[in-house]
Design a protein around this motif. Structure first.
Motif, mmCIF file in Angstrom:
data_model
loop_
_atom_site.group_PDB
_atom_site.id
_atom_site.type_symbol
_atom_site.label_atom_id
_atom_site.label_comp_id
_atom_site.label_asym_id
_atom_site.label_seq_id
_atom_site.Cartn_x
_atom_site.Cartn_y
_atom_site.Cartn_z
ATOM 1 N N ALA A 140 0.819 -1.217 0.000
ATOM 2 C CA ALA A 140 0.000 0.000 0.000
ATOM 3 C C ALA A 140 0.853 1.267 0.000
ATOM 4 C CB ALA A 140 -0.939 -0.003 1.198
ATOM 5 N N GLU A 141 2.185 1.096 -0.099
ATOM 6 C CA GLU A 141 3.135 2.208 -0.161
ATOM 7 C C GLU A 141 3.052 3.122 1.053
ATOM 8 O OE1 GLU A 141 2.762 4.089 -3.999
ATOM 9 O OE2 GLU A 141 3.339 2.253 -5.048
ATOM 10 N N GLN A 142 2.872 2.501 2.222
ATOM 11 C CA GLN A 142 2.874 3.277 3.461
ATOM 12 C C GLN A 142 4.286 3.798 3.718
ATOM 13 O OE1 GLN A 142 0.144 3.991 5.418
ATOM 14 N NE2 GLN A 142 -0.956 3.088 3.697
ATOM 15 N N PRO A 143 4.410 4.988 4.278
ATOM 16 C CA PRO A 143 5.746 5.533 4.574
ATOM 17 C C PRO A 143 6.406 4.742 5.708
ATOM 18 C CG PRO A 143 4.035 6.984 5.415
ATOM 19 C CD PRO A 143 3.335 5.920 4.620
ATOM 20 N N PRO A 144 7.734 4.800 5.778
ATOM 21 C CA PRO A 144 8.452 4.052 6.818
ATOM 22 C C PRO A 144 7.955 4.327 8.241
ATOM 23 C CG PRO A 144 10.008 4.931 5.227
ATOM 24 C CD PRO A 144 8.657 5.491 4.874
ATOM 25 N N GLU A 145 7.545 5.545 8.519
ATOM 26 C CA GLU A 145 7.063 5.879 9.860
ATOM 27 C C GLU A 145 5.818 5.065 10.210
ATOM 28 O OE1 GLU A 145 7.107 8.556 7.389
ATOM 29 O OE2 GLU A 145 9.264 8.591 7.753
ATOM 30 N N LYS A 146 4.921 4.898 9.241
ATOM 31 C CA LYS A 146 3.706 4.119 9.483
ATOM 32 C C LYS A 146 4.028 2.642 9.628
ATOM 33 C CE LYS A 146 -0.063 6.914 7.998
ATOM 34 N NZ LYS A 146 -1.441 6.838 7.604
ATOM 35 N N ILE A 147 4.987 2.161 8.857
ATOM 36 C CA ILE A 147 5.374 0.750 8.960
ATOM 37 C C ILE A 147 6.033 0.494 10.313
ATOM 38 C CG2 ILE A 147 6.864 -1.057 8.006
ATOM 39 C CD1 ILE A 147 6.242 0.113 5.217
ATOM 40 N N LYS A 148 6.869 1.422 10.771
ATOM 41 C CA LYS A 148 7.490 1.277 12.096
ATOM 42 C C LYS A 148 6.416 1.241 13.183
ATOM 43 C CE LYS A 148 12.024 3.320 11.413
ATOM 44 N NZ LYS A 148 12.969 4.346 11.864
ATOM 45 N N ALA A 149 5.423 2.099 13.071
ATOM 46 C CA ALA A 149 4.340 2.120 14.057
ATOM 47 C C ALA A 149 3.567 0.803 14.023
ATOM 48 C CB ALA A 149 3.405 3.300 13.790
ATOM 49 N N LEU A 150 3.320 0.282 12.840
ATOM 50 C CA LEU A 150 2.622 -0.993 12.698
ATOM 51 C C LEU A 150 3.432 -2.122 13.337
ATOM 52 C CD1 LEU A 150 0.468 -2.922 11.542
ATOM 53 C CD2 LEU A 150 1.766 -2.906 9.396
ATOM 54 N N VAL A 151 4.729 -2.169 13.051
ATOM 55 C CA VAL A 151 5.590 -3.217 13.611
ATOM 56 C C VAL A 151 5.590 -3.125 15.140
ATOM 57 C CG1 VAL A 151 7.980 -4.024 13.805
ATOM 58 C CG2 VAL A 151 7.014 -3.495 11.560
ATOM 59 N N SER A 152 5.705 -1.926 15.661
ATOM 60 C CA SER A 152 5.692 -1.730 17.112
ATOM 61 C C SER A 152 4.383 -2.232 17.715
ATOM 62 C CB SER A 152 5.904 -0.259 17.425
ATOM 63 O OG SER A 152 5.866 -0.039 18.802
ATOM 64 N N GLU A 153 3.283 -1.913 17.066
ATOM 65 C CA GLU A 153 1.960 -2.352 17.525
ATOM 66 C C GLU A 153 1.850 -3.881 17.492
ATOM 67 O OE1 GLU A 153 -2.329 -2.042 15.466
ATOM 68 O OE2 GLU A 153 -1.360 -0.116 15.822
ATOM 69 N N LEU A 154 2.355 -4.498 16.441
ATOM 70 C CA LEU A 154 2.309 -5.961 16.328
ATOM 71 C C LEU A 154 3.120 -6.630 17.438
ATOM 72 C CD1 LEU A 154 2.731 -6.263 12.465
ATOM 73 C CD2 LEU A 154 0.672 -6.841 13.761
ATOM 74 N N ILE A 155 4.300 -6.088 17.714
ATOM 75 C CA ILE A 155 5.152 -6.659 18.758
ATOM 76 C C ILE A 155 4.485 -6.495 20.121
ATOM 77 C CG2 ILE A 155 7.414 -6.496 19.903
ATOM 78 C CD1 ILE A 155 7.472 -7.646 17.010
ATOM 79 N N GLN A 156 3.878 -5.347 20.366
ATOM 80 C CA GLN A 156 3.171 -5.129 21.641
ATOM 81 C C GLN A 156 2.000 -6.093 21.802
ATOM 82 O OE1 GLN A 156 3.755 -3.336 24.382
ATOM 83 N NE2 GLN A 156 5.725 -2.822 23.465
ATOM 84 N N SER A 157 1.304 -6.374 20.715
ATOM 85 C CA SER A 157 0.136 -7.263 20.817
ATOM 86 C C SER A 157 0.551 -8.697 21.130
ATOM 87 C CB SER A 157 -0.705 -7.198 19.554
ATOM 88 O OG SER A 157 -0.034 -7.771 18.459
ATOM 89 N N ARG A 158 1.789 -9.077 20.820
ATOM 90 C CA ARG A 158 2.296 -10.407 21.199
ATOM 91 C C ARG A 158 2.244 -10.587 22.702
ATOM 92 N NH1 ARG A 158 8.155 -11.119 18.366
ATOM 93 N NH2 ARG A 158 7.478 -11.043 16.190
ATOM 94 N N LYS A 159 2.617 -9.551 23.418
ATOM 95 C CA LYS A 159 2.720 -9.620 24.852
ATOM 96 C C LYS A 159 1.351 -9.713 25.531
ATOM 97 C CE LYS A 159 7.030 -7.221 24.585
ATOM 98 N NZ LYS A 159 7.715 -5.964 24.609
ATOM 99 N N GLN A 160 0.312 -9.317 24.805
ATOM 100 C CA GLN A 160 -1.034 -9.350 25.354
ATOM 101 C C GLN A 160 -1.822 -10.543 24.837
ATOM 102 O OE1 GLN A 160 -2.259 -5.552 23.997
ATOM 103 N NE2 GLN A 160 -1.043 -4.441 25.480
ATOM 104 N N ALA A 161 -1.178 -11.405 24.052
ATOM 105 C CA ALA A 161 -1.882 -12.521 23.428
ATOM 106 C C ALA A 161 -2.169 -13.671 24.382
ATOM 107 C CB ALA A 161 -1.064 -13.047 22.231
ATOM 108 N N ILE A 162 -1.530 -13.671 25.515
ATOM 109 C CA ILE A 162 -1.712 -14.793 26.457
ATOM 110 C C ILE A 162 -3.034 -14.708 27.153
ATOM 111 C CG2 ILE A 162 -0.793 -15.889 28.512
ATOM 112 C CD1 ILE A 162 1.963 -15.023 27.627
#
Length: 83
Positions: free
Chosen positions: A61-83
């Protein structure tokens, strides 16, 4: 089958899907532009397929790097809440 099922894919699969070299993959992880792998044992790692797909979709979708970094950060945080 559980709807929360998460599939783990190995590094060669990620490299094949993305076309990245190993060094590019690790540079993107270091820069926060790709989700970090999880440990599968003492000498094995894998990547959460859904996280990889989400980042690929953002790249397509040609998202800018800042948006991709925010997405990656959000995904990693959601791992910790998956339990």
């Amino acid at each position: 089958m559980n709807s929360n099922f998460q599939k783990i894919i190995r590094k060669p699969d990620v490299l094949n899907i993305t076309g990245f070299s190993k060094s590019t993959l690790y540079n993107r992880i270091k820069d926060g532009l790709w989700p970090s792998p999880i440990s599968l044992g003492s000498r094995a790692i894998g990547f959460v397929q859904a996280e990889c797909e989400a980042v690929l979709s953002a790249m397509i979708a040609e998202q800018p790097p800042e948006k991709i970094k925010a997405l990656v950060s959000e995904l990693i945080q959601s791992r910790k809440q998956a339990i």
